[in-house]
Design a protein around this motif. Structure first.
Motif, short mmCIF file in Angstrom:
data_model
loop_
_atom_site.label_atom_id
_atom_site.label_comp_id
_atom_site.label_asym_id
_atom_site.label_seq_id
_atom_site.Cartn_x
_atom_site.Cartn_y
_atom_site.Cartn_z
N ARG A 178 0.82 -1.21 0.00
CA ARG A 178 0.00 0.00 0.00
C ARG A 178 0.85 1.26 0.00
O ARG A 178 0.35 2.35 -0.29
N ASN A 179 2.11 1.11 0.32
CA ASN A 179 3.04 2.25 0.25
C ASN A 179 3.93 2.16 -0.98
O ASN A 179 4.87 2.94 -1.13
N GLY A 180 3.65 1.17 -1.85
CA GLY A 180 4.36 1.09 -3.11
C GLY A 180 5.62 0.25 -3.10
O GLY A 180 6.51 0.46 -3.92
N GLY A 181 5.70 -0.73 -2.19
CA GLY A 181 6.89 -1.58 -2.14
C GLY A 181 6.54 -3.05 -2.06
O GLY A 181 5.84 -3.48 -1.14
N GLY A 182 7.01 -3.85 -3.02
CA GLY A 182 6.73 -5.27 -3.04
C GLY A 182 7.91 -6.10 -2.54
O GLY A 182 8.84 -5.57 -1.92
#
Length: 446
Positions: free
Chosen positions: A357-361
């Motif tokens: 959700r913060n853009g990090g996988g």
């Protein structure tokens, strides 16, 4: 195969929140202002680490940074004791306080660029800490990152450390998120693929909406200081940057002689593939067509922000976030790929929703370091994830992390005390010593 590829994952910090600080990262800006769960985020990351360690991979842990960064806030004119600094910043510059409280150091794919010893002129593993100058909340990370890496990779006979490049747009450097190392074996000479968003001096091809964070000039500088013997420079397709692909690891991932990428990833892709194939003596390419997976679906699912791991026998294992299973086109493509007699043998799915959700996988959360057996033995032993360390870390998270955090909580001086108490305990747990400035101040615990 001698040697290994070790993954060093960043522990999610206690101030994990959704501040929307990263323009160009669609997930980050899209979830801004929502409450976060730092405890769940840290435990999700640890669960992935343990799962890979249980599969036999070398798994290390990188500690979070101290946040809020009170020293940074003082540099912007907020004075008084720590509580006064936080209160004044919250009142006068809340966005600055939020940025100085970001737990973004958890995404250690941006911590540094790493060149294995097989690729370098002096036969050592080289680390260049990334300056991350494009985003303020990340540009404040490099000094602590450097201290941490030197504490873990401290043997100068095996490891060389370089500071961040100059803080100038010409040398925008995002670390390993724009760097892929391909080789026939982890301890053999390899080819280092540096992917840049634009050429700062003399370049005309660039994205029009979102920034190109990595420059060609930065990539070339890192390769020079590392003494890389075989480097390939390729420009990322500016259209995919404008579609939300802010780093190359959102559109491409490689391991050993396998490159897994979207057909829209690179400018002049056929020439890139041909050069890599020639230099490697055979590239195994998995190119995903847009007719099967759109760029939008790739960004939504983080299909390429996955970990591509050696599964033995020339086969690969792909570690993906739950969002891949939740995106029909992506999941259908992966199932079809598994049915083929190709490099991909296995897909593992993990819940990383707090980070996503913060853009990090999965790929954002880890820094890959190819090591010979001797180099692995020289790494600080306290950071290798064992069953005992996993249990200790999950207990540590349970004691010190909140299960809900919003931007309004960042000014709470109790939160800063909680963070410092947690980090003091963590460095003792990992045997890293006093790597944080607050530990060295008069009155610190050591």
């Amino acid at each position: 195969m001698a040697g290994c590829e070790a993954n060093f994952d960043g522990l999610v910090g206690p101030t994990h929140h959704y501040g929307g600080h990263s323009f160009g990262n669609v997930a980050s800006t899209g979830n801004a202002g929502q409450p976060a769960n730092p405890r769940a985020a840290a435990l999700q990351g640890l669960a992935k680490m343990k799962a890979l360690a249980d599969l036999g991979y070398r798994q290390g842990v990188l500690p979070p940074h101290e946040r809020p960064a009170v020293d940074v806030l003082r540099g912007f004119g907020f004075g008084g004791d720590d509580a006064g600094v936080l209160a004044a910043a919250a009142k006068q510059a809340p966005q600055l306080l939020a940025a100085a409280s970001s737990a973004s150091a958890m995404w250690v794919a941006n911590a540094a660029t790493v060149s294995p010893s097989g690729d370098t002129a002096d036969g050592r593993v080289h680390f260049s800490v990334a300056n991350l100058q494009n985003k303020f909340h990340r540009a404040i990370e490099h000094e602590q990152t450097g201290r941490t890496l030197k504490a873990i990779f401290g043997d100068a006979s095996h490891f060389a450390h370089h500071p961040a490049l100059a803080m100038h747009p010409a040398f925008g450097d995002e670390g390993a998120a724009n760097h892929t190392r391909l080789a026939r074996a982890y301890d053999a000479a390899g080819v280092e693929l540096f992917v840049y968003g634009q050429r700062h001096w003399g370049g005309s091809l660039a994205p029009q909406h979102y920034p190109a964070r990595q420059t060609l000039e930065a990539s070339q500088a890192v390769a020079r200081r590392h003494g890389v013997r075989d480097a390939v420079y390729v420009q990322q397709n500016p259209d995919v940057i404008d579609a939300g692909v802010f780093h190359n690891d959102v559109i491409s991932v490689g391991n050993l002689d396998v490159l897994f990428c979207h057909e829209s990833a690179f400018v002049g892709r056929d020439a890139v593939y041909a050069e890599l194939d020639t230099k490697l003596g055979g590239l195994r390419l998995i190119e995903v067509p847009a007719t099967k997976v759109s760029v939008d679906d790739a960004v939504r699912s983080y299909l390429f922000n996955s970990q591509l791991l050696d599964a033995g026998g020339g086969r690969m294992r792909l570690v993906v976030p739950e969002e891949c299973r939740e995106t029909p086109a992506v999941w259908a493509y992966l199932q079809a790929l598994l049915a083929q007699d190709g490099p991909l043998a296995d897909v593992r799915v993990y819940d990383l929703k707090q980070s996503m959700r913060n853009g990090g996988g999965p790929a954002c959360l880890r820094l890959r370091v190819a090591l010979t057996d001797a180099e692995a033995a020289a790494v600080h032993p306290g950071i290798w994830l064992t069953p005992a360390l996993y249990e200790a870390l999950t207990g540590w998270v349970g004691r010190h992390y909140r299960d809900r955090l919003s931007e309004a909580d960042l000014a709470d001086p109790q939160l800063l005390l909680e963070v410092r108490t947690a980090l003091d305990e963590l460095t003792a747990l990992l045997g890293l010593g006093s790597i944080y400035p607050f530990q060295r101040l008069e009155g610190g615990s050591r």
